[in-house]
Design a protein around this motif. Structure first.
Motif, short mmCIF file in Angstrom:
data_model
loop_
_atom_site.label_atom_id
_atom_site.label_comp_id
_atom_site.label_asym_id
_atom_site.label_seq_id
_atom_site.Cartn_x
_atom_site.Cartn_y
_atom_site.Cartn_z
N ARG A 147 0.86 -1.19 0.00
CA ARG A 147 0.00 0.00 0.00
C ARG A 147 0.89 1.23 0.00
O ARG A 147 1.87 1.29 0.73
CB ARG A 147 -0.89 0.02 1.25
CG ARG A 147 -1.82 1.21 1.38
CD ARG A 147 -2.47 1.18 2.75
NE ARG A 147 -3.45 2.23 2.97
CZ ARG A 147 -3.17 3.48 3.32
NH1 ARG A 147 -1.89 3.85 3.47
NH2 ARG A 147 -4.12 4.36 3.52
N PRO A 148 0.54 2.24 -0.82
CA PRO A 148 1.32 3.48 -0.77
C PRO A 148 1.04 4.25 0.52
O PRO A 148 -0.04 4.15 1.10
CB PRO A 148 0.83 4.26 -2.00
CG PRO A 148 -0.53 3.71 -2.29
CD PRO A 148 -0.49 2.28 -1.87
N PHE A 261 0.80 2.42 9.26
CA PHE A 261 0.77 3.34 8.12
C PHE A 261 1.28 4.72 8.53
O PHE A 261 2.14 5.31 7.87
CB PHE A 261 -0.66 3.49 7.58
CG PHE A 261 -1.26 2.25 6.99
CD1 PHE A 261 -0.50 1.14 6.67
CD2 PHE A 261 -2.63 2.20 6.73
CE1 PHE A 261 -1.08 0.00 6.12
CE2 PHE A 261 -3.22 1.08 6.18
CZ PHE A 261 -2.45 -0.03 5.87
N GLY A 262 0.72 5.24 9.61
CA GLY A 262 1.08 6.59 10.04
C GLY A 262 2.52 6.69 10.52
O GLY A 262 3.22 7.68 10.22
N PHE A 263 2.96 5.68 11.24
CA PHE A 263 4.32 5.68 11.77
C PHE A 263 5.34 5.72 10.65
O PHE A 263 6.29 6.53 10.66
CB PHE A 263 4.51 4.43 12.63
CG PHE A 263 5.88 4.31 13.26
CD1 PHE A 263 6.17 4.96 14.45
CD2 PHE A 263 6.86 3.53 12.67
CE1 PHE A 263 7.43 4.84 15.03
CE2 PHE A 263 8.11 3.40 13.23
CZ PHE A 263 8.40 4.07 14.43
N TYR A 264 5.15 4.86 9.64
CA TYR A 264 6.14 4.80 8.57
C TYR A 264 5.99 5.94 7.56
O TYR A 264 6.98 6.37 6.96
CB TYR A 264 6.11 3.43 7.90
CG TYR A 264 6.81 2.40 8.75
CD1 TYR A 264 8.20 2.44 8.88
CD2 TYR A 264 6.11 1.44 9.47
CE1 TYR A 264 8.87 1.53 9.68
CE2 TYR A 264 6.77 0.52 10.27
CZ TYR A 264 8.15 0.58 10.38
OH TYR A 264 8.81 -0.31 11.19
N ALA A 265 4.78 6.45 7.39
CA ALA A 265 4.62 7.64 6.56
C ALA A 265 5.40 8.81 7.16
O ALA A 265 6.05 9.58 6.44
CB ALA A 265 3.14 7.98 6.40
N ASP A 270 7.41 5.42 1.54
CA ASP A 270 6.30 5.66 0.62
C ASP A 270 5.46 4.42 0.36
O ASP A 270 4.44 4.49 -0.33
CB ASP A 270 6.80 6.24 -0.70
CG ASP A 270 7.76 5.32 -1.44
OD1 ASP A 270 7.94 4.15 -1.00
OD2 ASP A 270 8.35 5.77 -2.44
N THR A 271 5.88 3.26 0.91
CA THR A 271 5.15 2.01 0.69
C THR A 271 5.32 1.13 1.92
O THR A 271 6.37 1.14 2.56
CB THR A 271 5.66 1.26 -0.55
OG1 THR A 271 5.72 2.15 -1.66
CG2 THR A 271 4.75 0.09 -0.90
N MET A 293 -4.80 -2.14 0.95
CA MET A 293 -3.66 -2.96 0.55
C MET A 293 -4.07 -3.84 -0.64
O MET A 293 -5.18 -4.37 -0.69
CB MET A 293 -3.16 -3.80 1.71
CG MET A 293 -2.81 -2.98 2.94
SD MET A 293 -1.74 -3.85 4.12
CE MET A 293 -0.14 -3.70 3.30
N THR A 294 -3.17 -3.97 -1.60
CA THR A 294 -3.45 -4.76 -2.80
C THR A 294 -2.34 -5.78 -3.03
O THR A 294 -1.22 -5.63 -2.53
CB THR A 294 -3.57 -3.85 -4.04
OG1 THR A 294 -2.36 -3.11 -4.21
CG2 THR A 294 -4.74 -2.88 -3.89
#
Length: 312
Positions: A147-148, A261-265, A270-271, A293-294
């Motif tokens: 997921r981006p 998601f938020g932590f790594y953003a 970026d993914t 997520m895909t």
């Protein structure tokens, strides 16, 4: 050209990584193997590379790599196998050597058979006829999902009322995280129970305990665990997300996923990616797809059951 086969050594990590990335390019279209993961395998305290690893060279070119390991201390034995498509002879040679070693490992565990698992891309560089001809079959399928990420789109979420996260920089919290992983994955297919020391060793030296969290509800105790890692080049990675049965259905898994998601953003990634068993009865695949997520690629679990001959 004659093959030269020898055990791997830690110094071979860059060459093995190049082989894995050559396989990645064919199977998934881009290089995704990191030398840190290969090094972790080759310096693992229980690697015993002289007995459990194989490199096959055609001239100066590394064309195949195999590794056997034994977390179960019983009949379940695992292997990794990589081969360039033009060198199926090397792939088959390694398969024979590796199968023989899994039988020896099972015997040393006093098991009557070796139940061997191998994970391969659904369109592998290995000719799968070599596997089916040796009695292997597919028993499960996994998807790698991605997921981006973007800071504006993925802020750190507010959790369900009373839910708190603590990281695992303290030893006591690491042991709690391990216990939660063991409990929440106890009934999952292909799960092998691990001691705390095995679990830590398998995470490798690159683990950052500030990226591992235990989730608790005020007054109710520990509810879930989230294990992530940031050493992979193509994406941040969710190693494990597990919620105790008594806390499921309360939005805990969704919160932990969005926390990742938020932590790594916020770290500039970026993914993000993770692996999921498509047969998981907890609905994990639906959860991940619900959150955007895909499927990036799919992996099959191949299995063979080998008898352990009685000692003469």
């Amino acid at each position: 050209m004659d093959l030269v086969i020898r055990p791997a050594m830690p110094a071979d990590a860059p060459a093995v990584t190049r082989l894995l990335n050559a396989v990645d390019l064919i199977e998934i279209g881009r290089e995704e193997s990191d030398v840190a993961d290969v090094e972790a395998d080759l310096v693992h305290p229980e690697a015993a590379l002289e007995d459990n690893s194989w490199l096959a060279f055609a001239g100066d070119e590394l064309v195949a790599y195999g590794l056997v390991w034994d977390d179960s201390r019983g009949e379940r034995i695992d292997m990794d196998h990589y081969v360039l498509p033009g060198h199926q002879d090397a792939g088959e040679r390694l398969l024979g050597l590796m199968e023989a070693q899994t039988v020896r490992r099972a015997r040393s565990n006093d098991a009557e058979r070796a139940v061997v698992h191998l994970h391969l891309n659904v369109r592998p560089t290995l000719d799968t006829a070599l596997l089916t001809g040796r009695g292997w079959s597919v028993v499960r399928r996994y998807h790698v999902l991605t997921r981006p990420l973007a800071p504006d789109a993925d802020p750190l979420p507010a959790g369900p009322g009373g839910l708190r996260l603590r990281d695992c920089r303290e030893e006591a919290d690491r042991r709690t995280a391990h216990a939660l992983v063991e409990e929440t994955f106890l009934d999952h297919f292909d799960n092998v129970p691990l001691t705390y020391e095995q679990w830590v060793n398998n995470l490798g030296a690159h683990v950052d305990w500030g990226h591992v969290w235990v989730a608790s509800f005020d007054g109710e105790g520990d509810a879930a665990v989230l294990v992530t890692s940031n050493h992979r080049t193509p994406y941040a990675w969710v190693n494990t997300l597990g919620v105790r049965k008594g806390f499921r259905g309360r939005g805990v898994a969704s919160h932990l996923l969005r926390h990742a998601f938020g932590f790594y953003a916020a770290l500039g990634r970026d993914t993000i990616g993770l692996g999921v068993d498509t047969g998981n009865e907890t609905g994990a695949l639906r959860l991940y797809e619900k959150h955007g997520m895909t499927t990036h690629f799919a992996v099959d679990t191949w299995e063979v059951v080998l008898p352990v001959p009685a000692m003469s």
